[in-house]
Scaffold this motif. Structure first.
Motif, PDB file in Angstrom:
ATOM      1  N   ASN A  32       0.807  -1.236   0.000  1.00 50.96           N
ATOM      2  CA  ASN A  32       0.000   0.000   0.000  1.00 50.96           C
ATOM      3  C   ASN A  32       0.837   1.282   0.000  1.00 50.96           C
ATOM      4  O   ASN A  32       0.350   2.337   0.385  1.00 50.96           O
ATOM      5  CB  ASN A  32      -0.962   0.028   1.195  1.00 50.96           C
ATOM      6  CG  ASN A  32      -1.872  -1.177   1.215  1.00 50.96           C
ATOM      7  OD1 ASN A  32      -2.156  -1.758   0.172  1.00 50.96           O
ATOM      8  ND2 ASN A  32      -2.313  -1.559   2.415  1.00 50.96           N
ATOM      9  N   ASP A  33       2.087   1.181  -0.423  1.00 49.76           N
ATOM     10  CA  ASP A  33       2.936   2.369  -0.507  1.00 49.76           C
ATOM     11  C   ASP A  33       3.496   2.483  -1.923  1.00 49.76           C
ATOM     12  O   ASP A  33       4.369   1.702  -2.328  1.00 49.76           O
ATOM     13  CB  ASP A  33       4.077   2.296   0.505  1.00 49.76           C
ATOM     14  CG  ASP A  33       4.886   3.597   0.554  1.00 49.76           C
ATOM     15  OD1 ASP A  33       4.629   4.488  -0.301  1.00 49.76           O
ATOM     16  OD2 ASP A  33       5.759   3.715   1.430  1.00 49.76           O
ATOM     17  N   PHE A  34       2.957   3.438  -2.671  1.00 50.93           N
ATOM     18  CA  PHE A  34       3.394   3.644  -4.055  1.00 50.93           C
ATOM     19  C   PHE A  34       4.204   4.939  -4.181  1.00 50.93           C
ATOM     20  O   PHE A  34       4.338   5.492  -5.272  1.00 50.93           O
ATOM     21  CB  PHE A  34       2.180   3.698  -4.982  1.00 50.93           C
ATOM     22  CG  PHE A  34       1.255   2.519  -4.853  1.00 50.93           C
ATOM     23  CD1 PHE A  34       1.533   1.332  -5.502  1.00 50.93           C
ATOM     24  CD2 PHE A  34       0.125   2.594  -4.034  1.00 50.93           C
ATOM     25  CE1 PHE A  34       0.688   0.248  -5.370  1.00 50.93           C
ATOM     26  CE2 PHE A  34      -0.724   1.513  -3.904  1.00 50.93           C
ATOM     27  CZ  PHE A  34      -0.434   0.322  -4.568  1.00 50.93           C
ATOM     28  N   GLU A  53      -9.574   3.893  -8.438  1.00 51.36           N
ATOM     29  CA  GLU A  53      -9.509   2.448  -8.691  1.00 51.36           C
ATOM     30  C   GLU A  53      -8.623   1.750  -7.665  1.00 51.36           C
ATOM     31  O   GLU A  53      -8.939   0.649  -7.191  1.00 51.36           O
ATOM     32  CB  GLU A  53      -8.984   2.201 -10.118  1.00 51.36           C
ATOM     33  CG  GLU A  53      -9.081   0.777 -10.597  1.00 51.36           C
ATOM     34  CD  GLU A  53     -10.500   0.259 -10.708  1.00 51.36           C
ATOM     35  OE1 GLU A  53     -10.691  -0.967 -10.548  1.00 51.36           O
ATOM     36  OE2 GLU A  53     -11.423   1.077 -10.951  1.00 51.36           O
ATOM     37  N   LEU A  54      -7.493   2.382  -7.294  1.00 51.81           N
ATOM     38  CA  LEU A  54      -6.621   1.810  -6.254  1.00 51.81           C
ATOM     39  C   LEU A  54      -7.352   1.720  -4.927  1.00 51.81           C
ATOM     40  O   LEU A  54      -7.256   0.720  -4.209  1.00 51.81           O
ATOM     41  CB  LEU A  54      -5.359   2.671  -6.105  1.00 51.81           C
ATOM     42  CG  LEU A  54      -4.289   2.539  -7.196  1.00 51.81           C
ATOM     43  CD1 LEU A  54      -3.209   3.609  -7.013  1.00 51.81           C
ATOM     44  CD2 LEU A  54      -3.659   1.145  -7.185  1.00 51.81           C
ATOM     45  N   ALA A  55      -8.102   2.775  -4.605  1.00 55.71           N
ATOM     46  CA  ALA A  55      -8.844   2.782  -3.335  1.00 55.71           C
ATOM     47  C   ALA A  55      -9.873   1.650  -3.314  1.00 55.71           C
ATOM     48  O   ALA A  55     -10.083   1.003  -2.288  1.00 55.71           O
ATOM     49  CB  ALA A  55      -9.531   4.133  -3.158  1.00 55.71           C
ATOM     50  N   LYS A  56     -10.507   1.422  -4.464  1.00 51.41           N
ATOM     51  CA  LYS A  56     -11.497   0.357  -4.548  1.00 51.41           C
ATOM     52  C   LYS A  56     -10.837  -1.021  -4.378  1.00 51.41           C
ATOM     53  O   LYS A  56     -11.391  -1.911  -3.723  1.00 51.41           O
ATOM     54  CB  LYS A  56     -12.212   0.447  -5.909  1.00 51.41           C
ATOM     55  CG  LYS A  56     -13.391  -0.489  -6.045  1.00 51.41           C
ATOM     56  CD  LYS A  56     -14.252  -0.131  -7.253  1.00 51.41           C
ATOM     57  CE  LYS A  56     -13.532  -0.463  -8.545  1.00 51.41           C
ATOM     58  NZ  LYS A  56     -14.424  -0.267  -9.724  1.00 51.41           N
ATOM     59  N   GLN A  57      -9.638  -1.193  -4.955  1.00 52.85           N
ATOM     60  CA  GLN A  57      -8.948  -2.481  -4.881  1.00 52.85           C
ATOM     61  C   GLN A  57      -8.356  -2.731  -3.497  1.00 52.85           C
ATOM     62  O   GLN A  57      -8.426  -3.840  -2.958  1.00 52.85           O
ATOM     63  CB  GLN A  57      -7.824  -2.533  -5.924  1.00 52.85           C
ATOM     64  CG  GLN A  57      -8.295  -2.485  -7.368  1.00 52.85           C
ATOM     65  CD  GLN A  57      -8.988  -3.763  -7.805  1.00 52.85           C
ATOM     66  OE1 GLN A  57      -8.710  -4.849  -7.299  1.00 52.85           O
ATOM     67  NE2 GLN A  57      -9.937  -3.617  -8.728  1.00 52.85           N
ATOM     68  N   LYS A  60      -8.306   0.339   1.895  1.00 53.79           N
ATOM     69  CA  LYS A  60      -7.690   0.831   3.139  1.00 53.79           C
ATOM     70  C   LYS A  60      -6.749   1.982   2.763  1.00 53.79           C
ATOM     71  O   LYS A  60      -6.461   2.180   1.587  1.00 53.79           O
ATOM     72  CB  LYS A  60      -6.940  -0.276   3.869  1.00 53.79           C
ATOM     73  CG  LYS A  60      -5.799  -0.898   3.106  1.00 53.79           C
ATOM     74  CD  LYS A  60      -5.034  -1.927   3.952  1.00 53.79           C
ATOM     75  CE  LYS A  60      -5.866  -3.180   4.177  1.00 53.79           C
ATOM     76  NZ  LYS A  60      -5.070  -4.252   4.842  1.00 53.79           N
ATOM     77  N   PRO A  61      -6.275   2.750   3.731  1.00 53.00           N
ATOM     78  CA  PRO A  61      -5.388   3.880   3.398  1.00 53.00           C
ATOM     79  C   PRO A  61      -4.138   3.407   2.645  1.00 53.00           C
ATOM     80  O   PRO A  61      -3.627   2.322   2.891  1.00 53.00           O
ATOM     81  CB  PRO A  61      -5.025   4.454   4.767  1.00 53.00           C
ATOM     82  CG  PRO A  61      -6.128   4.034   5.663  1.00 53.00           C
ATOM     83  CD  PRO A  61      -6.573   2.689   5.176  1.00 53.00           C
ATOM     84  N   PHE A  62      -3.669   4.275   1.719  1.00 52.87           N
ATOM     85  CA  PHE A  62      -2.458   3.945   0.966  1.00 52.87           C
ATOM     86  C   PHE A  62      -1.753   5.233   0.557  1.00 52.87           C
ATOM     87  O   PHE A  62      -2.336   6.310   0.539  1.00 52.87           O
ATOM     88  CB  PHE A  62      -2.804   3.108  -0.271  1.00 52.87           C
ATOM     89  CG  PHE A  62      -3.627   3.823  -1.297  1.00 52.87           C
ATOM     90  CD1 PHE A  62      -3.027   4.499  -2.365  1.00 52.87           C
ATOM     91  CD2 PHE A  62      -5.024   3.832  -1.221  1.00 52.87           C
ATOM     92  CE1 PHE A  62      -3.790   5.150  -3.308  1.00 52.87           C
ATOM     93  CE2 PHE A  62      -5.796   4.493  -2.163  1.00 52.87           C
ATOM     94  CZ  PHE A  62      -5.175   5.153  -3.217  1.00 52.87           C
TER      95      PHE A  62
END
Length: 947
Positions: A32-34, A53-57, A60-62
Motif C-alpha cells: 500500500n505504498d506507491f 480504482e486503487l482505493a477500490k482495490q 484501506k489507506p495507501f
C-alpha cells in the motif's frame, strides 16, 4: 521492483485506468505504498480515476504514486535550474529586438513593436516547434539556402527564413541570460536532467502516450535505457502509426493485440446546438441511474457548452464538467475588449464615441460595483446617465450626441441633481456633490487612467485597478467563468508590470493594440471532480479514460477533427522539408482519441449538426463505410434525424398567469398599435415590455441611426407639409427653398456625426426626400389637415370598453371631401395585410389565424380612431408611405374595391382587432405558442425566456 524497462500493450477495448491500477498493485514491494513510483501522463484527469480504482482495490489507506503531466514534469525540471517561464510579452519583445537591431534590410525592420507583436508570436511558435522536434541548425541550413533562391512567399518571409538559425540562437542566448525559458526550450533541455530528477524513484510509468515529439522521446529514452521506465500503450500498433513509432524509437517489439468496436453505435442528426443539447439530454435520461457514473457527454465545441450543461442540469443533479471554455466569451473579457475599442476610437479632442462609452458603463460588472451602499446605487447612476443619451427622451441632456466629453457629464449639475433625488428616494440622502464624486471615481477607473498611458507598467497598473475594483466590489463571483477569466487578466497585468520593457515609452495606441493581442486567446479550464455523477468533458480532456456509455455532440468535420494551421507565417513547403507536418499528425491524434473513446464503450451515441454550414465528421463517414463493408449493404446504417417539435421549445419557456392585479392593469391599459402588434408576435414579449415594463436593450449605433433618421425626416416633413398646406402652395414651393430647408434639418440632426457612413447617409436622405417632393406634386390631394396628431377613443369588446391611442403622421383632405391618413416609413415598409381572402366566420378569428392574415393593426386603428373622433368624416383609405421606395401601400384595395367592399373589408379587420384585445384580456397565461413568429434570436428578452 522489476528492473527491466518494457512496453506493455493492451487493446483499445480495455480500460487503461483499471489496467494501470492493477499493474501498480503488482509493482511495489511495500504494501500500500506507491510513493516511490511516478506516473507520467498527458493530462492529470486520469490520475484521479487511477487513485479511485486503487482505493477500490485496496479498501484501506495507501500512499499514492506521484503523478505528473508532461508539462508539469518539464517545468519542475526547469525549476531545479532556477529557470522561470518567460512571458509572452518578453519573448515577443526579444524577437522584435533581435530583428530590429540585426536585420535592418528586412521589411519587418519598419514595424513598430505593436504592429510586429503578432508576427513575433508566429516566429516564436516556429522556434518552439523547432525546439520540440529538436531540429538542429544544420538541418535549417537547407531551408536558409532555398530561401536565398526564394520560396513562393513574400520577400519578408524569405528574409526571415534566411536568418531563422541566427534568430533562434540569439533568442536562446537572450532567455538564458535572463535565466528564463519557454515550455518548448524546457522540453529541449529536459533529457539532460530527467535521470537526476527521478533518482529517488524506483519506477516510472509512462501512461497512455500516443504521439511523442522528439524532445519527449529523447527525454523518456533516458529513463527507458536506464531500466526505470515502463510504457503502457493502448491499441494495435499496426493500425496506429504513432504507436508503431514508439516501438521503433524505444527499440522494442510488441505482442499482437486485436481491437474491436461495439455494434451498439447510434447516429443522430440535429439542426443546431440547442437541438443537440435537447437531444443529448433526452438520450442520457434513458441511461439507468446506476450507470450515470460510468457515462460521459463529450462536448468538443465549447460554443454549445452552456446549452448542453443547461439542459443536463434541468434533469441531473450531479454533473462534473471539465471543458476548456474560451475566456473571450466571458463578461470580464467583453469589458476589456470594449475598453480597448473605446480608447482606440477616442477622437482628437478626447471625446468618446457614445456607443463605446455606453458599452463600458452598461457592462454588468461595472454597473454593479458597490461604490457606496448597494450595487443598486451605481445602477441608478449609470441608468440615468444612459437615459440622458436616449433619443426618444425629449428631456435627455445629451440626446443629439454621437461623441461626448466626460467633463460634460461630470460637470452637469442638472444631471447630478436628478440622480441625487432618485438615490435619496430609493435609499438614503446622497448629495449632488457626492454623486459627482462617484461619477468621477467611475470615470477615473475606466477612462482617465487609460487616456495617456505611455509605458507597459502604467497600463499594467490601470488594468490591475479595474481587476481589483471588480474583484472586491462587483459581482465577479456570480459567474464561475469570470473567476478563471479574471486570473488571466491579472496574469496579463503582471506580465506588463514586470516586462523587460515595462518602462520603455510607447504610444497609448500601441499599448492598447498589444493588450488587444494579449486577450485575443486564452482558455478557462473547468475542472470538476470525477468521483461521482455524470461526466461532461471536452474531447481531449477525456484522454486515457473509458466509459460504458459515450455521447458525443457536435460531430461535424470542422469540430472533430479540429485542425488549424499551426503557423500561417511559415510556408507548408518548409514544414514538409523539416518533416514536422502538423495537420496530418493532429488528425491522426484526434482519430486515435475518438476510437479510444468509442472502443472502450458498450453504448455509443454520435450526434452531428445537420445544416448547410456543416458536414458530418470524416470519423463518422469511416464508421459508416466500415459497417457497409462488413454487411455488404449500402443502407446498413440508420441515422436518426432528431426533429424537436416547436412545442418542446415553447414548453421550455416560462408562463405567467394573469393575476387579478394584472387583469385590472390590462383593463385600464392604453392600447397602441405597437403594443398590439407586439402581442401578435409573442405574448411573452408583450408581457415583459408592457406589463413588467422592462426596457429593451438595443444597439446604440443602429438605434442612433434609425431613430435620428426617423426624427429628422418627420421633423422636416412636418415643417414643409404642415397642417393647412394646400396642393397649390406645394406647387409654388421652389426647389431651392426646399433643399435649403432640408440641408438645415440634416445639419441640425447630424452636425456631430463624423463617420463616412453618415456622410453617405446624408446624401441618401437628400435624394429620397427630393424624390418624395416630386411624387407628392404628382399625387392628388386637396390639402394637409394636420400632422403629428394624437387621437384616443374607446373600443367596445364583449361589452367592455378599452382605451385605444395613436399618433398620426399626416391627415389629408381629398378632392371629394374624404380623408386619407398617411404614415411615413423611413425603413422597410411591409404590407399590413398579408392575406386578402378574409375568413367571414368570426368563430375562426383566433390569434393564430389573425397573425397569418394581419401583420400590423396600425392603419386599422388609425381609421377607427379618426372616424370615431370625427363622426362627420369618412376615411377613404390609410397608407404606409415608403420613403425608401417612394411608394404607398394602402390598407384597403384602391382600384378594384367599391366603397361598400372597403366597408365590408374594414368591418372584418375591426372584428379581428377586437378579438386580439379580447385575447389579451382573457384568462389564459402569457406564454409562448408554437405558431408564434417571434424571431427569438433578435428579441431583447431572449435570455429571460431561458431562465
Amino acid at each position: 521492483m522489476k528492473n527491466k524497462s518494457k512496453i506493455i500493450n493492451i487493446t483499445l477495448n480495455d480500460s487503461i485506468v483499471e489496467y494501470t491500477a492493477k499493474y501498480l498493485l503488482d509493482l511495489t514491494d511495500v504494501e500500500n505504498d506507491f510513493g516511490k513510483v511516478a506516473v507520467i501522463m498527458t493530462s492529470n484527469r486520469p490520475s484521479m480515476f487511477i487513485k479511485r480504482e486503487l482505493a477500490k482495490q485496496i479498501n484501506k489507506p495507501f500512499v499514492p504514486p506521484k503523478f505528473f503531466t508532461f508539462e508539469e514534469l518539464v517545468n519542475s525540471i526547469s525549476g531545479l535550474q532556477n529557470k522561470k517561464k518567460i512571458s509572452k510579452i518578453d519573448s515577443s519583445y526579444i524577437i522584435y529586438d533581435i530583428i530590429h537591431n540585426n536585420l535592418k534590410s528586412s521589411s519587418f525592420y519598419q514595424y513598430t513593436y505593436s504592429t510586429f507583436f503578432q508576427w513575433a508570436n508566429e516566429i516564436l511558435n516556429f522556434i518552439n516547434l523547432l525546439d520540440l522536434e529538436q531540429i538542429s541548425n544544420d538541418k535549417l541550413l537547407n531551408i536558409q539556402m532555398q530561401a536565398d533562391i526564394g520560396f513562393d512567399v513574400p520577400k519578408s518571409i524569405n528574409d526571415l527564413l534566411k536568418n531563422i538559425s541566427f534568430i533562434r540562437e540569439e533568442f536562446h542566448k537572450r532567455i538564458e541570460s535572463l535565466n528564463k525559458t519557454t515550455t518548448a526550450y524546457s522540453y529541449y533541455n529536459a533529457a539532460k536532467h530527467i535521470e537526476t530528477y527521478f533518482k529517488d524513484f524506483d519506477r516510472v510509468i509512462l501512461f497512455n502516450p500516443y504521439y511523442l515529439n522528439k524532445s519527449e522521446t529523447e527525454m523518456f529514452k533516458v529513463l527507458f535505457n536506464a531500466d526505470k521506465l515502463d510504457i503502457i500503450l493502448r491499441g494495435d500498433k499496426n493500425n496506429w502509426k504513432y504507436l508503431n513509432k514508439i516501438y521503433k524509437d524505444f527499440n522494442s517489439v510488441s505482442k499482437p493485440v486485436k481491437d474491436s468496436l461495439t455494434d451498439n453505435i447510434h447516429f443522430y442528426s440535429a439542426y443546431d446546438g440547442y437541438s443537440q443539447a435537447c437531444l443529448v439530454k433526452n438520450l442520457v435520461q434513458k441511461v439507468p441511474q446506476n450507470e450515470l457514473k460510468d457515462t460521459v457527454v463529450i462536448v468538443p465545441d465549447n460554443t454549445i457548452l452552456q446549452a448542453v450543461t443547461s439542459e443536463l442540469y434541468s434533469v441531473f443533479k450531479d454533473i462534473n464538467i471539465a471543458v476548456g471554455y474560451p475566456a473571450n466569451k466571458t463578461t470580464i473579457f467583453s469589458l476589456m475588449k470594449d475598453l480597448i475599442k473605446t480608447h482606440l476610437n477616442r477622437d482628437e479632442n478626447s471625446k468618446y464615441y457614445v456607443k463605446d462609452f455606453i458599452s463600458i458603463i452598461s457592462n454588468p460588472l461595472v454597473k454593479n460595483i458597490r461604490f457606496i451602499g448597494l450595487p443598486d446605487i451605481t445602477r441608478i447612476i449609470i441608468h440615468e446617465i444612459i437615459n440622458n443619451f436616449d433619443f426618444s427622451n425629449k428631456k435627455a441632456l445629451f440626446k443629439m450626441y454621437q461623441f461626448v466629453s466626460l467633463n460634460e457629464i461630470q460637470n452637469n449639475s442638472e444631471l447630478h441633481e436628478t440622480i441625487s433625488k432618485k438615490i435619496t428616494s430609493y435609499w438614503q440622502e446622497v448629495s449632488p456633490e457626492r454623486v459627482k464624486e462617484l461619477i468621477t471615481q467611475l470615470f477615473d477607473i475606466f477612462f482617465y487612467k487609460f487616456e495617456n498611458v505611455s509605458t507597459m507598467y502604467a497600463l499594467g497598473k490601470a488594468i490591475n485597478g479595474i481587476a481589483d475594483i471588480i474583484t472586491q466590489k462587483s459581482l465577479i463571483n456570480s459567474y464561475s467563468f469570470n473567476l478563471g477569466a479574471m486570473n488571466i487578466i491579472y496574469d496579463i497585468a503582471n506580465q506588463l508590470l514586470n516586462s523587460i520593457c515595462s518602462n520603455n515609452i510607447f504610444s497609448t495606441k500601441e499599448l492598447l493594440k498589444i493588450f488587444e493581442n494579449l486577450i485575443a486567446t486564452g482558455n478557462i479550464n473547468l475542472v470538476g471532480s470525477p468521483l461521482k455523477g455524470l461526466q461532461v468533458l471536452g474531447f481531449m480532456e477525456s484522454r486515457g479514460l473509458s466509459f460504458k456509455n459515450v455521447f458525443i455532440v457536435s460531430m461535424s468535420d470542422s469540430v472533430i477533427p479540429n485542425v488549424k494551421d499551426i503557423n500561417p507565417l511559415i510556408p507548408k513547403e518548409v514544414i514538409n522539408l523539416l518533416n514536422i507536418g502538423y495537420s496530418e499528425r493532429e488528425i491522426d491524434i484526434q482519430k486515435y482519441q475518438f476510437y479510444s473513446l468509442i472502443s472502450g464503450a458498450k453504448n455509443v451515441s454520435l450526434i452531428y449538426p445537420c445544416d448547410n454550414a456543416n458536414i458530418r465528421s470524416r470519423f463518422i463517414e469511416e464508421l459508416v463505410w466500415k459497417k457497409q463493408y462488413k454487411t455488404k449493404l449500402l443502407k446498413s446504417v440508420t441515422v436518426n434525424n432528431a426533429v424537436l417539435s416547436t412545442q418542446l421549445f415553447a414548453n421550455n419557456k416560462p408562463e405567467f398567469p394573469k393575476t387579478d392585479e394584472i387583469k385590472k392593469y390590462l383593463l385600464n391599459f392604453n392600447y397602441s398599435a405597437t403594443s398590439i402588434d407586439s402581442y401578435m408576435k409573442c405574448k411573452l414579449r408583450f408581457y415583459y415590455k408592457y406589463v413588467l415594463k422592462l426596457g429593451e436593450q438595443t444597439d446604440y449605433d443602429d438605434d442612433h441611426e434609425s431613430i435620428n433618421i426617423g426624427n429628422c425626416v418627420h421633423d422636416f416633413l412636418n415643417k414643409i407639409f404642415h397642417g393647412g398646406l394646400t396642393k397649390e402652395e406645394l406647387l409654388t414651393l421652389d426647389e431651392t427653398s426646399y433643399e435649403k430647408e432640408l440641408d438645415n434639418k440634416i445639419d441640425e440632426y447630424f452636425k456631430n456625426t463624423k463617420t463616412g457612413k453618415m456622410y453617405l447617409l446624408k446624401k441618401l436622405l437628400k435624394k429620397k426626400l427630393n424624390d418624395f417632393r416630386t411624387a407628392e406634386i404628382a399625387r392628388p390631394f386637396k390639402r394637409v389637415l394636420d400632422t403629428e396628431k394624437d387621437f384616443n377613443f374607446q373600443i367596445e369588446v364583449n361589452r367592455t370598453k378599452y382605451n385605444l391611442i395613436s399618433r398620426m403622421d399626416r391627415i389629408d383632405e381629398n378632392d371629394d371631401g374624404t380623408i386619407s391618413i398617411i404614415d411615413y416609413k423611413t425603413g422597410t415598409a411591409k404590407a399590413p395585410i398579408a392575406a386578402r381572402d378574409f375568413v367571414f366566420d368570426e368563430t375562426k378569428f383566433t390569434r393564430q389565424v389573425i397573425a397569418k392574415n394581419i401583420k400590423s393593426f396600425q392603419l386599422i386603428i388609425y381609421k377607427y380612431l379618426y372616424e370615431q373622433n370625427n363622426k362627420d368624416k369618412t376615411v377613404s383609405n390609410v397608407f404606409l408611405y415608403s420613403l425608401k421606395e417612394t411608394s404607398v401601400i394602402p390598407l384597403l384595395k384602391e382600384k378594384t374595391d367599391t366603397k361598400q367592399d372597403k366597408k365590408i373589408d374594414f368591418d372584418i379587420l375591426l372584428k379581428q382587432l377586437k378579438n386580439i384585445i379580447a385575447d389579451i384580456n382573457n384568462d389564459e397565461p402569457f406564454k409562448s405558442e408554437i405558431y408564434d413568429d417571434a424571431d427569438c434570436q433578435k428579441c431583447p428578452y431572449f435570455y429571460l425566456c431561458r431562465q
